[in-house]
Design an enzyme around this catalytic site. Structure first.
Site, PDB file in Angstrom:
ATOM      1  N   ASP A  24       0.937  -1.089  -0.186  1.00  0.00           N
ATOM      2  CA  ASP A  24      -0.010  -0.079  -0.066  1.00  0.00           C
ATOM      3  C   ASP A  24       0.822   1.332   0.020  1.00  0.00           C
ATOM      4  O   ASP A  24       1.405   1.613   0.794  1.00  0.00           O
ATOM      5  CB  ASP A  24      -1.025  -0.207   1.263  1.00  0.00           C
ATOM      6  N   ASP A  32      -2.002  -1.112  -3.620  1.00  0.00           N
ATOM      7  CA  ASP A  32      -2.275  -0.385  -4.989  1.00  0.00           C
ATOM      8  C   ASP A  32      -1.189  -0.634  -5.967  1.00  0.00           C
ATOM      9  O   ASP A  32      -0.031  -1.301  -5.757  1.00  0.00           O
ATOM     10  CB  ASP A  32      -2.330   1.204  -4.608  1.00  0.00           C
ATOM     11  N   ASP A 203     -10.159 -15.011 -16.503  1.00  0.00           N
ATOM     12  CA  ASP A 203     -11.042 -15.566 -15.408  1.00  0.00           C
ATOM     13  C   ASP A 203     -12.127 -16.649 -15.786  1.00  0.00           C
ATOM     14  O   ASP A 203     -12.591 -16.342 -16.816  1.00  0.00           O
ATOM     15  CB  ASP A 203     -11.766 -14.254 -14.741  1.00  0.00           C
ATOM     16  N   GLU A 269      -8.017 -19.801 -16.416  1.00  0.00           N
ATOM     17  CA  GLU A 269      -8.443 -20.519 -15.074  1.00  0.00           C
ATOM     18  C   GLU A 269      -9.554 -21.609 -15.463  1.00  0.00           C
ATOM     19  O   GLU A 269     -10.494 -21.300 -16.041  1.00  0.00           O
ATOM     20  CB  GLU A 269      -9.205 -19.211 -14.348  1.00  0.00           C
TER      21      GLU A 269
HETATM   22  C1  GLC Z   1     -12.683 -16.214 -10.302  1.00  0.00           C
HETATM   23  C2  GLC Z   1     -11.847 -15.756  -9.543  1.00  0.00           C
HETATM   24  C3  GLC Z   1     -12.560 -15.261  -8.313  1.00  0.00           C
HETATM   25  C4  GLC Z   1     -13.883 -14.392  -8.498  1.00  0.00           C
HETATM   26  C5  GLC Z   1     -14.581 -15.564  -9.593  1.00  0.00           C
HETATM   27  C6  GLC Z   1     -15.694 -14.632 -10.212  1.00  0.00           C
HETATM   28  O1  GLC Z   1     -12.761 -17.826  -9.891  1.00  0.00           O
HETATM   29  O2  GLC Z   1     -10.496 -16.293  -9.418  1.00  0.00           O
HETATM   30  O3  GLC Z   1     -11.720 -14.686  -7.356  1.00  0.00           O
HETATM   31  O4  GLC Z   1     -14.709 -14.353  -7.450  1.00  0.00           O
HETATM   32  O5  GLC Z   1     -13.850 -15.695 -10.647  1.00  0.00           O
HETATM   33  O6  GLC Z   1     -15.179 -13.494 -10.841  1.00  0.00           O
END
Ligand code: GLC
Length: 536
Positions: A24, A32, A203, A269
């Site tokens: 921070d 940040d 994501d 992911e």
């Molecule tokens: C992914 C992210 C998580 C978030 C979710 C919704 O799993 O890693 O932190 O809450 O997506 O965007």
């Protein structure tokens, strides 16, 4: 071995930064971008090749930035676009690449696109999101569940339809089958690539494409996932995610990335428990996601059998020439060194495994110093998931980085209250102390990263199974024309011997005192010890 020169993201080590919790600079208790910039010398010293920064875009913070209200700006909490440019330039000056989070599945409900979309049924952006009429009795269109508890459909009184939200109702799902939505989202990727970012972490990559007929999900006959995923684990997710046209989408996204110079990368992911299904995200011609994140280690029990199954399972399904990836944790998972995961005694064993496997490793901030979860009572929780489904909250793994032994551990000014409490051991477990300690996990991590860069077998060598090995131990080999290494791990708190793992010389080990010493054919490991043996 690779037949073409390796890409930076194959030989490199990625480091995940959760920006609220790293450093921070502004002194308001929340990390940040300027804070990250101020710590780049540390990351260069550690030796990482790239950082992935979780979302810092303008957001109402219902899901701490994963509810994006503007994809092409910086939330004032984290700084400004100028701060981002300064961070990017300073990282590049140090040879560190920067990956940003790309959140394609949903926006915030405050995103101007959604504000327009919900304003009337005939608004031109209506179809940018997933709207559906109620069932005959006014019920939601189907049985799909939010990953964050409850139905994934929210009724909109004004326009008399439901909208879909796979996560919070403040995170409406985009309709990627609308060509305008897709074009706008691709433009956002271009906007960041033009600015100079080196790629994206995507994501919830498989969620973007759902069944166009909105069919119900069948029940899940196994209850194994319910503890981790709540009610979401009671269904088989055949229809609410990963529709096959997702592969075409990621091929196009790959083409976009590959049209830029400089080896831009996508890291997806992907939480798919089935190895074969997971491996499909590489693409039939390895033309989809460059680095599909692989969470198989994260979800395995930390036992030798489970770890062996995960490592060999992943290696066994990789398409020819494909490059694996490995993680021990992230901002959604219990920290590796936590007692309910592997525990501190095994933290070094985990780090040695992560950095000697074949594939791209990602270190979650703080893993390199053995940070553990910080318990937060449900009543004090910040993560909305904890309040909706107690026990599933992710605050514990998001506690501030422990930089030194000062009050607030150097994360923020001493008189400021950090957004989440610091670990009570921050005065002992921190970067400053460990950097000077040759026996610390931080020193081990740094030495492993450097060895991985310099040693051709660790960089690019093939993976070969080894064993079976005695109960509680796991071993594997890395080999190339440059030699061969045997990595031997003791996942227990007792001494173990592994016949045939040697002879050779210990290149590096979790406990340093044996580095450089010779071992015979049968190798004895002390409790919680792992070593890398170079064949003599
Ligand atoms: C992914 C992210 C998580 C978030 C979710 C919704 O799993 O890693 O932190 O809450 O997506 O965007």
């Amino acid at each position: 071995m690779q037949h073409r020169p390796p890409r930076w993201w194959q030989t490199g080590v990625v480091y995940e930064i959760y920006p609220r919790s790293f450093a921070d600079a502004s002194g308001n208790g929340t990390g940040d971008l300027a804070g990250i910039t101020s710590r780049l010398d540390y990351l260069a010293w550690l030796g990482v090749d790239a950082i992935w920064i979780a979302p810092f875009y303008p957001s109402p913070m219902a899901d701490f930035g994963y509810d994006v209200a503007d994809y092409t700006d910086v939330d004032p909490l984290f700084g400004t676009l100028d701060d981002f440019d300064a961070l990017l330039a300073a990282a590049h000056d140090r040879g560190i690449r920067v990956l940003v989070d790309y959140v394609p599945n949903h926006t915030s409900d405050r995103h101007p696109w959604f504000v327009e979309s919900r304003s009337s049924r005939d608004n031109p952006k209506r179809d940018w999101y997933v709207w559906h009429d109620a069932g005959p009795g006014g019920e939601p269109p189907n049985n799909w569940l939010s990953m964050f508890a409850g139905s994934s459909w929210e009724w909109d009184d004004a326009t008399q339809q439901f909208y879909l939200h796979t996560f919070l109702r403040q995170q409406p799902d985009l309709n990627w089958r609308n060509p305008d939505t897709r074009a706008a989202m691709f433009d956002i990727a271009r906007w960041w690539l033009d600015r100079g970012v080196d790629g994206f972490r995507i994501d919830v990559a498989p969620m973007v494409m759902k069944d166009p007929e909105f069919r119900d999900n069948p029940p899940n006959p196994s209850t194994g996932e319910v503890a981790r995923l709540g009610a979401w684990g009671t269904q088989l997710h055949l229809n609410d995610l990963a529709h096959p046209d997702m592969h075409e989408l990621y091929r196009s996204f790959r083409t976009l990335l590959d049209s830029y110079a400089g080896d831009r990368v996508s890291i997806g992911e992907l939480h798919h428990p089935d190895y074969e299904v997971w491996a499909k995200y590489y693409g039939e011609r390895q033309d989809e996601i460059h680095v599909p994140f692989n969470f198989h280690l994260t979800y395995s029990a930390w036992t030798a059998d489970a770890v062996r199954a995960a490592v060999e399972g992943v290696q066994g399904v990789l398409p020819a020439g494909a490059w694996a990836s490995w993680v021990l944790g992230n901002h959604d998972q219990t920290r590796f060194a936590s007692p309910r995961r592997a525990g501190r005694d095994q933290a070094r064993v985990g780090m040695l495994l992560l950095l000697t496997l074949r594939g791209t490793p990602t270190i979650y901030y703080g893993e390199e110093i053995g940070m553990a979860d910080v318990a937060i009572a449900t009543t004090d929780s910040r993560d909305p998931l904890e309040r909706r489904d107690p026990g599933r909250g992710r605050d514990p793994e998001r506690s501030p980085m422990q930089w030194d032994s000062s009050p607030n551990a150097g994360f923020t000014a001493p008189d400021v209250t950090p957004w989440l409490p610091l670990a009570s051991d921050a005065d002992r477990v921190n970067v400053a102390g460990q950097a000077e300690d040759p026996d610390s996990i931080l020193t081990l991590t740094r030495r492993l990263i450097s060895l991985r860069r310099e040693h051709p077998v660790l960089r690019l060598g093939d993976f070969e199974r080894f064993g079976p090995t005695p109960d509680g131990t796991f071993a594997f080999r890395r080999l190339s024309g440059d030699g061969h290494l045997t990595i031997v791990l003791n996942l227990t708190g007792e001494e173990r011997s592994v016949p045939g793992a040697g002879p050779g010389q210990i290149l590096i080990g979790t406990h340093r005192d044996r580095d450089g010493s010779d071992v015979g054919a049968d190798v004895t490991l002390r409790p919680n010890e792992a070593i890398v043996i170079e064949a003599g």
